[in-house]
Design a protein around this motif. Sequence first.
Motif, PDB file in Angstrom:
ATOM      1  N   LEU A  36      -0.635   5.766   9.572  1.00 34.57           N
ATOM      2  CA  LEU A  36      -0.659   6.874   8.612  1.00 34.57           C
ATOM      3  C   LEU A  36      -1.019   6.383   7.209  1.00 34.57           C
ATOM      4  CD1 LEU A  36       2.399   9.213   9.284  1.00 34.57           C
ATOM      5  CD2 LEU A  36      -0.024   9.675   9.683  1.00 34.57           C
ATOM      6  N   MET A  40      -3.179  -1.761   4.121  1.00 32.82           N
ATOM      7  CA  MET A  40      -2.164  -2.215   3.171  1.00 32.82           C
ATOM      8  C   MET A  40      -2.807  -3.110   2.126  1.00 32.82           C
ATOM      9  SD  MET A  40       0.703  -1.021   3.983  1.00 32.82           S
ATOM     10  CE  MET A  40       1.224  -0.078   5.410  1.00 32.82           C
ATOM     11  N   VAL A  41      -2.376  -2.925   0.870  1.00 35.36           N
ATOM     12  CA  VAL A  41      -2.900  -3.800  -0.187  1.00 35.36           C
ATOM     13  C   VAL A  41      -1.806  -4.570  -0.939  1.00 35.36           C
ATOM     14  CG1 VAL A  41      -5.088  -2.633  -0.459  1.00 35.36           C
ATOM     15  CG2 VAL A  41      -3.141  -1.786  -1.723  1.00 35.36           C
ATOM     16  N   PHE A  42      -0.568  -4.048  -0.924  1.00 34.97           N
ATOM     17  CA  PHE A  42       0.532  -4.784  -1.540  1.00 34.97           C
ATOM     18  C   PHE A  42       1.823  -4.552  -0.756  1.00 34.97           C
ATOM     19  CE2 PHE A  42      -2.185  -4.184  -5.303  1.00 34.97           C
ATOM     20  CZ  PHE A  42      -2.310  -5.508  -5.673  1.00 34.97           C
ATOM     21  N   VAL A  43       2.625  -5.592  -0.659  1.00 33.12           N
ATOM     22  CA  VAL A  43       3.948  -5.430  -0.072  1.00 33.12           C
ATOM     23  C   VAL A  43       4.953  -6.090  -1.012  1.00 33.12           C
ATOM     24  CG1 VAL A  43       5.429  -5.874   1.911  1.00 33.12           C
ATOM     25  CG2 VAL A  43       2.998  -5.498   2.269  1.00 33.12           C
ATOM     26  N   ASP A  44       5.986  -5.351  -1.360  1.00 26.99           N
ATOM     27  CA  ASP A  44       7.095  -5.886  -2.156  1.00 26.99           C
ATOM     28  C   ASP A  44       8.232  -6.163  -1.196  1.00 26.99           C
ATOM     29  OD1 ASP A  44       7.036  -6.461  -4.783  1.00 26.99           O
ATOM     30  OD2 ASP A  44       7.365  -4.405  -5.476  1.00 26.99           O
ATOM     31  N   VAL A  60       8.732  -2.088  -0.677  1.00 23.72           N
ATOM     32  CA  VAL A  60       7.659  -1.116  -0.888  1.00 23.72           C
ATOM     33  C   VAL A  60       6.414  -1.604  -0.159  1.00 23.72           C
ATOM     34  CG1 VAL A  60       6.202   0.073  -2.579  1.00 23.72           C
ATOM     35  CG2 VAL A  60       8.555  -0.519  -3.180  1.00 23.72           C
ATOM     36  N   GLU A  62       2.438  -0.690   0.043  1.00 25.02           N
ATOM     37  CA  GLU A  62       1.459   0.119  -0.683  1.00 25.02           C
ATOM     38  C   GLU A  62       0.089  -0.043  -0.034  1.00 25.02           C
ATOM     39  OE1 GLU A  62       1.909   0.047  -4.883  1.00 25.02           O
ATOM     40  OE2 GLU A  62       0.605   1.803  -5.037  1.00 25.02           O
ATOM     41  N   SER A  63      -0.503   1.085   0.348  1.00 28.17           N
ATOM     42  CA  SER A  63      -1.811   1.058   1.001  1.00 28.17           C
ATOM     43  C   SER A  63      -2.852   1.638   0.059  1.00 28.17           C
ATOM     44  CB  SER A  63      -1.763   1.899   2.277  1.00 28.17           C
ATOM     45  OG  SER A  63      -1.726   3.269   1.951  1.00 28.17           O
ATOM     46  N   VAL A  64      -4.116   1.638   0.501  1.00 31.82           N
ATOM     47  CA  VAL A  64      -5.168   2.276  -0.291  1.00 31.82           C
ATOM     48  C   VAL A  64      -4.805   3.729  -0.561  1.00 31.82           C
ATOM     49  CG1 VAL A  64      -7.133   0.812   0.281  1.00 31.82           C
ATOM     50  CG2 VAL A  64      -6.462   2.622   1.854  1.00 31.82           C
ATOM     51  N   LYS A  65      -4.037   4.318   0.335  1.00 35.14           N
ATOM     52  CA  LYS A  65      -3.761   5.743   0.236  1.00 35.14           C
ATOM     53  C   LYS A  65      -2.515   6.064  -0.591  1.00 35.14           C
ATOM     54  CE  LYS A  65      -2.900   8.968   3.741  1.00 35.14           C
ATOM     55  NZ  LYS A  65      -2.926   9.247   5.175  1.00 35.14           N
ATOM     56  N   ALA A  66      -1.430   5.321  -0.376  1.00 37.67           N
ATOM     57  CA  ALA A  66      -0.175   5.690  -1.028  1.00 37.67           C
ATOM     58  C   ALA A  66       0.805   4.521  -1.056  1.00 37.67           C
ATOM     59  CB  ALA A  66       0.469   6.855  -0.280  1.00 37.67           C
ATOM     60  N   ALA A  67       1.786   4.629  -1.970  1.00 37.42           N
ATOM     61  CA  ALA A  67       2.907   3.695  -1.984  1.00 37.42           C
ATOM     62  C   ALA A  67       4.042   4.341  -1.214  1.00 37.42           C
ATOM     63  CB  ALA A  67       3.345   3.418  -3.408  1.00 37.42           C
ATOM     64  N   SER A  68       4.729   3.546  -0.413  1.00 37.47           N
ATOM     65  CA  SER A  68       5.780   4.111   0.414  1.00 37.47           C
ATOM     66  C   SER A  68       6.990   3.178   0.403  1.00 37.47           C
ATOM     67  CB  SER A  68       5.233   4.282   1.839  1.00 37.47           C
ATOM     68  OG  SER A  68       6.216   4.842   2.664  1.00 37.47           O
ATOM     69  N   ASP A  69       8.177   3.756   0.200  1.00 36.18           N
ATOM     70  CA  ASP A  69       9.397   2.956   0.238  1.00 36.18           C
ATOM     71  C   ASP A  69       9.753   2.619   1.671  1.00 36.18           C
ATOM     72  OD1 ASP A  69      10.055   2.833  -2.530  1.00 36.18           O
ATOM     73  OD2 ASP A  69      10.641   4.946  -2.440  1.00 36.18           O
TER      74      ASP A  69
END
Lengths: 131, 360
Positions: A36, A40-44, A60, A62-69
Motif C-alpha cells: 500500500l 520506501m525511502v526512509f525508516v526511523d 516511522v 516513509e515511502s514515496v507516497k506517505a509517512a506512516s507510523d
Amino acid sequence: MSNVPAELHYAKSHEWVRKNDDGTLTIGISDHAQALLGDMVFVDVPEAGRSFEQAEDCAVVESVKAASDVYCPVSGEVVEANEALVDSPEMINADPYVDGWIFTLKPSNMSEFSELMSADEYAEYVASEEE
Amino acid sequence: MGQRTPLYDVHVNLKAKIVDFGGWDMPINYGSQIEEHHQVRKDAGMFDVSHMVVVDLVGDKVRDFLRYLLANNVDRLKEQGKALYSCMLNDQGGVIDDLITYYMNDSRFRMVVNASTREKDLAWIKQQAEVFSVSVKVCDDLAMIAVQGPTARDKVHAVLADKAQVLEGIGVFFIREIDDMAVARTGYTGEDGYEIMLPVADAVGLWDKLIQAGVKPCGLGARDTLRLEAGMNLYGTDMDEQTSPLESGLGWTIAWEPDGRNFIGRKPLERQRQQGTSQKLVGLLLEGKGVLRNHQKVVIDGLEAGEITSGSFSPTLGKAIAFARVPKNVGDNCKVDMRGKLMDVKVVKPPFVRQGKACI
C-alpha cells in the motif's frame, strides 16, 4: 493477493510479530502494508533500550507516497533495531518478513501477544478492509 | 470506472497499479516508482500520456489569435515545427492552464493542454477563437506516448527505422509530422526524448515494439518526481487561477515585449509587476531525513510564512525536494513543519536535476 506467513501474528495496524526461542519478539510491517505504501525511502527505527506501551508509535516508515507510523503491537523494551534499514529502506519492500524486520522487543505483557490475530484472521481482516 | 486510454488493457497486463487521475484510470507505477525514475534518468522509459488533450487551431488569423490568447509570444516561433511553452491566463492574470504550442504551418498551430483542465480550456479557447475565425479541432483520434531518457531517441529510431533519418533531423523543442504521426522533441522529465502523437489504432503496436527495444513502461508516479527534479511546474498544485505566473516561478514565460502586444491578463500582470509580488515560488532541499509533502507549512522566524506546493523524494539526489510558495524576501534557509517537527531546509533555485546530473 499479499503474502501472509502462517507462523506469524498480526496487529490491526498491519505490524507482524514473530515469537523467537529466547522469548523476544521480532516486529515488522506486513506485505500488505508495504504494498500500500509503495517504495520506501526512509525508516526511523526505535532506539535499543526504549520502552513502549502497546499501540504507541515507535517507528516511522516513509515511502514515496506517505509517512506512516509503526505502532508497537505488544508493550515492552526494544532490544535491537534493524539499522540496515537506515541505508536500505527498500528491504521492507523486497522482503518485509525477513530482511525487512524493524526491531526486536522484550515483551512485558504476553497476554497482549496472545490477543494478536493469526495469519488466517489477518488475511480475512485485510480482505474486509479492501471491500 | 474512469475514462481509459487506448493503452489501458496493456497497462493492466503489465500489472500496473491503476489510480484515478482527473477522471482517467491511469498507471501510477508498474512495480517500483523509483526504479522507473532511474530508468528514465539513465536509459529510456515511456509514459502513456494519451489522456492529454491535443488541439489543432486552424485559420488564416491563427497567429494573431495566439498572440492574444497566450502570455508568451508566438512570434518567437519563427521556424516551422518550433514549440513554445506558455501560460494561458484569465482576465485577472491567473493561470487557466500551462501548455505547449507547436507551429505546424502558417494556418495551423497545434496545442497540447492538460487533461485535468480539458473542459474549461476548450470552452475558453473556443470563446476567444470566434473573433479570429479560428477553428478548434480536438484530436481525440490521437494517442500520445512520451519516450524519455538518454537512450530514448536511439531506441525510437531503431523501432521506426523507416523514419529514422527524418527523426534525426528534429531539433530540440521541434515537432515533425511524418505520415500520420507527429513526433515532438519535447517532454516533462528534464531528459532528451520524444512525445509521439499517433492514431489510436497504432498505439498498442508502437508501445509493444518500444518494449522490445528496451524502453521500460513508467507510471505517473515517476513522471511526477522526474518533472519536480527538472524544475517543471504542475498545473493545479504549483499554480492555478488564483495565482499569477509571477508568483509561480513562471515570469520567464511572459513576453512583455513588444509593449503593444495585448494579451489576455496583461494589464493586471503589469500592475503586479510594477507593485511587486509579495510571494514567489522557490525550490527547497531537505538535508535531513524524511520527505517533504504538498501543503506542509514553511516556517520563517517562528512564523508560518509559506506552503509547499509540490513535495517529494528525489531518487537522483536521495533527498527530499519541493517547490514552495514563500515571501519574496526569503533567505537561504528556512524550516518546514513536518508532522509537528520543524526541520531545516535550504532554499534553492530549481532545477534540481537536468539530463541525469544534480545541479544544486
